[in-house]
Design an enzyme around this catalytic site. Structure first.
Site, PDB file in Angstrom:
ATOM      1  CE  LYS A 251      -4.418   0.597   2.384  1.00 55.34           C
ATOM      2  NZ  LYS A 251      -5.031   0.569   3.707  1.00 55.34           N
TER       3      LYS A 251
HETATM    4  C1  E4P Z   1      -8.492   1.353   3.713  1.00 49.00           C
HETATM    5  O1  E4P Z   1      -7.639   0.675   3.222  1.00 49.00           O
HETATM    6  C2  E4P Z   1      -8.341   2.030   5.002  1.00 49.00           C
HETATM    7  O2  E4P Z   1      -7.624   1.180   5.857  1.00 49.00           O
HETATM    8  C3  E4P Z   1      -9.661   2.306   5.704  1.00 49.00           C
HETATM    9  O3  E4P Z   1     -10.750   1.927   4.935  1.00 49.00           O
HETATM   10  C4  E4P Z   1      -9.751   3.646   6.348  1.00 49.00           C
HETATM   11  O4  E4P Z   1     -11.006   3.777   6.972  1.00 49.00           O
HETATM   12  P1  E4P Z   1     -11.341   4.932   8.024  1.00 49.00           P
HETATM   13  O5  E4P Z   1     -11.522   6.216   7.291  1.00 49.00           O
HETATM   14  O6  E4P Z   1     -12.598   4.462   8.689  1.00 49.00           O
HETATM   15  O7  E4P Z   1     -10.161   4.987   8.976  1.00 49.00           O
END
Ligand code: E4P
Length: 217
Positions: free
Chosen positions: A83
């Site tokens: 990522k």
């Molecule tokens: C995606 O890969 C992220 O880890 C996640 O969906 C972030 O979500 P949040 O905005 O609820 O922290």
């Protein structure tokens, strides 16, 4: 639509994987901190627990160090998706890593133009954050819709991974506008099967069945 679970909690991941409905996992540094576990160790455990892509995020800000971190993460298991953030350095790192055959999830996407750039550097997944846009009174779902249109116009193969999902309605709407994947917190994922009329109907059926005095087994 594929379902990923958005957590680093190994017990939740194993439980949801046992349903046969789980296609992958996403983590981020906040979720790793919440787990209280060693990053490399917990990611290796998750990769062994699910067959699909497991997103593990780099923490460097420059492309060169992102590449070193990404290559180290990619060695953990074949199902790692590195990522990287949607920055110029993240895009550069994405191009190199995907060229080396590593899956890349470009994260923290908040605009259609950002998503266009990610597709052009060959991202495996683009992660538009729905909930965080809704939090500031913008329309997260509209972004998914825009990206779907752009990717279809140019036949980009980058998968739209709807992220920052907070509700069951987010899942339904993301599916309706054509997101390829939804990454969903465990509680929201479990909630998708619930409906009060299902519970009520089942209660009635079982009460009536009892009256018949019969058994199947
Ligand atoms: C995606 O890969 C992220 O880890 C996640 O969906 C972030 O979500 P949040 O905005 O609820 O922290």
């Amino acid at each position: 639509m594929k379902f990923f679970v958005d957590t680093a909690d190994i017990a939740d991941i194993k439980d949801l994987a046992s349903t046969g409905l789980l296609d992958g996992v996403t983590t981020n540094p906040s979720l790793i901190a919440k787990s209280g576990r060693d990053f490399l160790e917990v990611v290796a455990e998750i990769c062994a627990a699910v067959a699909g892509p497991v997103s593990a995020e780099v923490t460097a800000l420059d492309a060169e160090t992102m590449l070193k971190e990404g290559r180290k993460l990619a060695k953990i298991a074949k199902n790692i998706a590195v990522k990287v953030p949607l920055t110029w350095d993240g895009l550069k790192a994405c191009k190199v890593l995907t060229g080396e055959g590593t899956m890349v999830n470009v994260t923290l996407c908040f605009s259609a133009n950002q998503a266009l750039l990610a597709a052009k550097v060959g991202a495996t997944f683009i992660s538009p954050f729905i909930g965080r846009l809704d939090d500031i009174n913008l329309d997260g779902m509209e972004l998914i819709h825009e990206i779907r249109t752009i990717y279809d116009n140019y036949e980009f193969s980058t998968e739209i991974l709807a992220a920052s999902i907070r509700t069951a309605n987010h899942v339904k709407e993301a599916a309706m506008v054509g997101a390829d994947v939804a990454t969903v917190p465990p509680a929201v994922l479990r909630g998708l099967a619930s409906h009060p009329l299902t519970d009520k109907g089942l209660e009635q059926f079982l009460a009536d069945w009892k009256k018949t005095g019969q058994k199947i087994l």
